[in-house]
Design a protein around this motif. Sequence first.
Motif, PDB file in Angstrom:
ATOM      1  N   TYR A  22       0.850  -1.184   0.000  1.00  0.00           N
ATOM      2  CA  TYR A  22       0.000   0.000   0.000  1.00  0.00           C
ATOM      3  C   TYR A  22       0.891   1.241   0.000  1.00  0.00           C
ATOM      4  CZ  TYR A  22       0.935   0.447   5.018  1.00  0.00           C
ATOM      5  OH  TYR A  22       1.554   0.596   6.233  1.00  0.00           O
ATOM      6  N   TRP A  23       0.304   2.377  -0.356  1.00  0.00           N
ATOM      7  CA  TRP A  23       1.044   3.625  -0.429  1.00  0.00           C
ATOM      8  C   TRP A  23       0.834   4.412   0.856  1.00  0.00           C
ATOM      9  CZ3 TRP A  23       4.794   5.276  -3.378  1.00  0.00           C
ATOM     10  CH2 TRP A  23       5.136   6.628  -3.357  1.00  0.00           C
ATOM     11  N   ASP A  24       1.966   4.779   1.510  1.00  0.00           N
ATOM     12  CA  ASP A  24       1.919   5.593   2.717  1.00  0.00           C
ATOM     13  C   ASP A  24       1.993   7.055   2.270  1.00  0.00           C
ATOM     14  OD1 ASP A  24       2.116   6.796   5.169  1.00  0.00           O
ATOM     15  OD2 ASP A  24       3.790   5.564   5.883  1.00  0.00           O
ATOM     16  N   LYS A  25       0.870   7.790   2.439  1.00  0.00           N
ATOM     17  CA  LYS A  25       0.799   9.174   1.965  1.00  0.00           C
ATOM     18  C   LYS A  25       1.721  10.096   2.749  1.00  0.00           C
ATOM     19  CE  LYS A  25      -3.933   8.741   0.355  1.00  0.00           C
ATOM     20  NZ  LYS A  25      -5.331   9.164   0.536  1.00  0.00           N
ATOM     21  N   LYS A  27       4.667   9.409   4.375  1.00  0.00           N
ATOM     22  CA  LYS A  27       6.087   9.216   4.062  1.00  0.00           C
ATOM     23  C   LYS A  27       6.354   9.182   2.562  1.00  0.00           C
ATOM     24  CE  LYS A  27       7.196   6.850   8.335  1.00  0.00           C
ATOM     25  NZ  LYS A  27       7.880   5.723   8.952  1.00  0.00           N
ATOM     26  N   LYS A  28       5.285   9.119   1.798  1.00  0.00           N
ATOM     27  CA  LYS A  28       5.376   9.051   0.336  1.00  0.00           C
ATOM     28  C   LYS A  28       6.268   7.887  -0.107  1.00  0.00           C
ATOM     29  CE  LYS A  28       4.358  13.862  -0.218  1.00  0.00           C
ATOM     30  NZ  LYS A  28       4.717  15.146  -0.747  1.00  0.00           N
ATOM     31  N   GLN A  29       5.965   6.737   0.500  1.00  0.00           N
ATOM     32  CA  GLN A  29       6.697   5.507   0.182  1.00  0.00           C
ATOM     33  C   GLN A  29       5.725   4.342   0.140  1.00  0.00           C
ATOM     34  OE1 GLN A  29       9.541   5.040   3.313  1.00  0.00           O
ATOM     35  NE2 GLN A  29      11.081   6.320   2.309  1.00  0.00           N
ATOM     36  N   SER A  30       6.140   3.314  -0.562  1.00  0.00           N
ATOM     37  CA  SER A  30       5.366   2.083  -0.590  1.00  0.00           C
ATOM     38  C   SER A  30       5.666   1.290   0.682  1.00  0.00           C
ATOM     39  CB  SER A  30       5.749   1.260  -1.826  1.00  0.00           C
ATOM     40  OG  SER A  30       5.053   0.046  -1.816  1.00  0.00           O
ATOM     41  N   ARG A  31       4.660   0.758   1.282  1.00  0.00           N
ATOM     42  CA  ARG A  31       4.798  -0.061   2.495  1.00  0.00           C
ATOM     43  C   ARG A  31       4.116  -1.399   2.268  1.00  0.00           C
ATOM     44  NH1 ARG A  31       8.685   1.848   5.753  1.00  0.00           N
ATOM     45  NH2 ARG A  31       8.564   4.105   5.783  1.00  0.00           N
ATOM     46  N   ALA A  32       4.415  -2.363   3.155  1.00  0.00           N
ATOM     47  CA  ALA A  32       3.812  -3.687   3.033  1.00  0.00           C
ATOM     48  C   ALA A  32       3.158  -4.087   4.350  1.00  0.00           C
ATOM     49  CB  ALA A  32       4.863  -4.707   2.639  1.00  0.00           C
ATOM     50  N   LYS A  33       2.010  -4.708   4.235  1.00  0.00           N
ATOM     51  CA  LYS A  33       1.306  -5.255   5.388  1.00  0.00           C
ATOM     52  C   LYS A  33       1.384  -6.766   5.250  1.00  0.00           C
ATOM     53  CE  LYS A  33      -1.725  -5.478   8.773  1.00  0.00           C
ATOM     54  NZ  LYS A  33      -1.324  -5.300  10.126  1.00  0.00           N
ATOM     55  N   ARG A  34       1.987  -7.425   6.258  1.00  0.00           N
ATOM     56  CA  ARG A  34       2.146  -8.876   6.211  1.00  0.00           C
ATOM     57  C   ARG A  34       1.163  -9.559   7.147  1.00  0.00           C
ATOM     58  NH1 ARG A  34       8.548 -10.393   6.235  1.00  0.00           N
ATOM     59  NH2 ARG A  34       9.070  -9.431   4.257  1.00  0.00           N
ATOM     60  N   THR A  35       0.640 -10.687   6.685  1.00  0.00           N
ATOM     61  CA  THR A  35      -0.258 -11.508   7.484  1.00  0.00           C
ATOM     62  C   THR A  35       0.284 -12.933   7.483  1.00  0.00           C
ATOM     63  OG1 THR A  35      -2.097 -10.166   6.702  1.00  0.00           O
ATOM     64  CG2 THR A  35      -2.649 -12.212   7.811  1.00  0.00           C
ATOM     65  N   LEU A  36       0.421 -13.504   8.666  1.00  0.00           N
ATOM     66  CA  LEU A  36       0.953 -14.867   8.779  1.00  0.00           C
ATOM     67  C   LEU A  36      -0.056 -15.873   8.243  1.00  0.00           C
ATOM     68  CD1 LEU A  36       3.165 -16.792   9.896  1.00  0.00           C
ATOM     69  CD2 LEU A  36       1.874 -16.831  12.022  1.00  0.00           C
ATOM     70  N   ILE A  37       0.416 -16.735   7.352  1.00  0.00           N
ATOM     71  CA  ILE A  37      -0.416 -17.810   6.810  1.00  0.00           C
ATOM     72  C   ILE A  37      -0.143 -19.097   7.581  1.00  0.00           C
ATOM     73  CG2 ILE A  37      -0.907 -19.235   4.801  1.00  0.00           C
ATOM     74  CD1 ILE A  37      -0.066 -16.865   3.078  1.00  0.00           C
ATOM     75  N   GLY A  38       1.136 -19.412   7.739  1.00  0.00           N
ATOM     76  CA  GLY A  38       1.502 -20.655   8.402  1.00  0.00           C
ATOM     77  C   GLY A  38       2.993 -20.867   8.351  1.00  0.00           C
ATOM     78  N   ARG A  39       3.388 -22.113   8.502  1.00  0.00           N
ATOM     79  CA  ARG A  39       4.801 -22.458   8.413  1.00  0.00           C
ATOM     80  C   ARG A  39       4.969 -23.644   7.494  1.00  0.00           C
ATOM     81  NH1 ARG A  39       6.112 -24.520  14.471  1.00  0.00           N
ATOM     82  NH2 ARG A  39       6.706 -26.555  13.729  1.00  0.00           N
ATOM     83  N   ILE A  40       6.181 -23.819   6.989  1.00  0.00           N
ATOM     84  CA  ILE A  40       6.444 -24.897   6.043  1.00  0.00           C
ATOM     85  C   ILE A  40       6.893 -26.128   6.813  1.00  0.00           C
ATOM     86  CG2 ILE A  40       7.920 -25.655   4.145  1.00  0.00           C
ATOM     87  CD1 ILE A  40       7.887 -22.847   3.092  1.00  0.00           C
ATOM     88  N   ASP A  41       6.234 -27.257   6.540  1.00  0.00           N
ATOM     89  CA  ASP A  41       6.605 -28.531   7.145  1.00  0.00           C
ATOM     90  C   ASP A  41       7.896 -29.000   6.481  1.00  0.00           C
ATOM     91  OD1 ASP A  41       6.653 -30.929   8.498  1.00  0.00           O
ATOM     92  OD2 ASP A  41       5.061 -31.862   7.326  1.00  0.00           O
ATOM     93  N   PRO A  42       8.982 -29.209   7.262  1.00  0.00           N
ATOM     94  CA  PRO A  42      10.265 -29.560   6.635  1.00  0.00           C
ATOM     95  C   PRO A  42      10.258 -30.927   5.950  1.00  0.00           C
ATOM     96  CG  PRO A  42      10.434 -29.605   9.038  1.00  0.00           C
ATOM     97  CD  PRO A  42       9.080 -29.070   8.696  1.00  0.00           C
TER      98      PRO A  42
END
Length: 98
Positions: A22-25, A27-42
């Motif tokens: 998303y765009w942060d008005k 700071k005039k920079q692109s930012r990211a919002k992360r949401t945890l999905i899960g973990r990888i089974d080794p």
Amino acid sequence: MGIIKQLDKRTGITYVYESKAYWDKEKKQSRAKRTLIGRIDPETGEIVPTDGRHRNTEGAEEKEPDYKKLYEKLQKKCEAQEVLIKSLKAEIKQLKAK
């Protein structure tokens, strides 16, 4: 929107996140919002979903304790205590005899 894999060096677990840009008005920079999905089974390489607190969703439900295992564990503990009591009684007799 994309999927990001991130390795936790302390535990060696790879977590999977959904990233939304998303765009942060201010700071005039692109930012990211992360949401945890899960973990990888080794072993299988599949994504195992978590409940957001780095715990498995399958294990999040309260399980009823295995009473048979608990009973056997307590029984072994009692047996060990009985053996200890017998040996201590024998030692006390021996000390009194001297």
